[in-house]
Design a protein around this motif. Structure first.
Motif, PDB file in Angstrom:
ATOM      1  N   SER A  38       0.642  -1.249  -0.120  1.00  0.00           N
ATOM      2  CA  SER A  38      -0.109   0.055  -0.005  1.00  0.00           C
ATOM      3  C   SER A  38       0.762   1.347   0.082  1.00  0.00           C
ATOM      4  O   SER A  38       0.488   2.533  -0.765  1.00  0.00           O
ATOM      5  N   LYS A  54       0.172   4.836  -5.237  1.00  0.00           N
ATOM      6  CA  LYS A  54      -0.079   6.487  -5.023  1.00  0.00           C
ATOM      7  C   LYS A  54      -1.757   6.558  -4.607  1.00  0.00           C
ATOM      8  O   LYS A  54      -2.672   5.712  -5.017  1.00  0.00           O
ATOM      9  N   ASN A  55      -2.185   7.494  -3.385  1.00  0.00           N
ATOM     10  CA  ASN A  55      -3.507   7.685  -3.077  1.00  0.00           C
ATOM     11  C   ASN A  55      -4.206   8.089  -4.407  1.00  0.00           C
ATOM     12  O   ASN A  55      -3.906   8.907  -5.004  1.00  0.00           O
ATOM     13  N   GLY A  56      -5.534   7.432  -4.498  1.00  0.00           N
ATOM     14  CA  GLY A  56      -6.347   7.849  -5.234  1.00  0.00           C
ATOM     15  C   GLY A  56      -6.115   7.406  -6.759  1.00  0.00           C
ATOM     16  O   GLY A  56      -6.848   7.817  -7.676  1.00  0.00           O
TER      17      GLY A  56
END
Length: 217
Positions: free
Chosen positions: A60, A64-66
């Motif tokens: 995780s 990259k977030n999103g």
């Protein structure tokens, strides 16, 4: 040896040394790369394939977030979201067209005119009034008043009720009735007989009751 020495020059020696250094350096780099020495600049774009990655190599923290979409997950992996609030009521629909009127039913046939046969008979079968269809009345024997109408009464039903204040009962005889008594006898097809009875059920021979008689056909 003298011939080999005569052919050596400074340039030849330096060229030979450079080739050995170059070959030795490549071997060294391929065998003994130091830790953290290969960076993004040393990797050719697109050179790292899915097969080069080990199981659970991407975590995780490396994503990259999103950046992931729902299509990147298998069915059922993503939890269902909470139920949204009820939306506002939509506008009322258009009024439907009025239906066409149904066709009128056919009129039924007129029924036969009701038979109006009735009479009010005075005490002792002496006379009558307020009658319809009555031709005559007659005191038959001592306790029977026969009422003659202007039509055949076969199949009709007669009802007699006491009209005065004298106590007692009335018994109606219709056409084709036969009580087997010679004093009462049979009636014609257009006659109704009314038999007078006292309170004890015996034949009333005096002070006979007033009555109203109606015949239904």
């Amino acid at each position: 040896m003298a011939r080999l020495t005569s052919r050596l020059s400074y340039a030849n020696v330096m060229a030979t040394i450079a080739v050995f250094i170059a070959l030795g350096g490549v071997s060294y780099a391929a065998i003994t790369l130091p830790a953290n020495s290969v960076g993004s600049k040393q990797i050719k774009r697109g050179a790292v394939k899915n097969s080069d990655l080990g199981r659970s190599a991407v975590t995780s923290g490396k994503v990259k977030n999103g950046s992931l979409r729902s299509i990147d997950f298998k069915a059922g992996q993503l939890p269902a979201g909470a139920t949204g609030a009820t939306g506002p009521q939509g506008p009322q629909g258009l009024k439907g067209d009025a239906g066409t009127n149904g066709t009128n039913g056919t009129n039924g046939t007129n029924g036969a005119d009701a038979t109006k046969l009735f009479v009010n008979v005075r005490r002792d079968c002496a006379s009558f009034e307020d009658a319809s269809g009555v031709v005559s009345i007659e005191l038959e024997a001592t306790a029977r008043c026969d009422v003659r109408f202007n039509r055949d009464l076969s199949g009709c039903v007669a009802v007699a009720t006491v009209a005065g204040g004298i106590q007692g009962e009335l018994r109606v005889i219709e056409p084709a009735d036969n009580y087997g008594s010679t004093s009462f006898g049979n009636l014609d097809s257009n006659e109704i007989g009314v038999i007078y009875s006292d309170s004890a059920g015996g034949a009333r021979t005096t002070n006979r009751q007033e009555f109203s008689l109606a015949v239904f056909c």
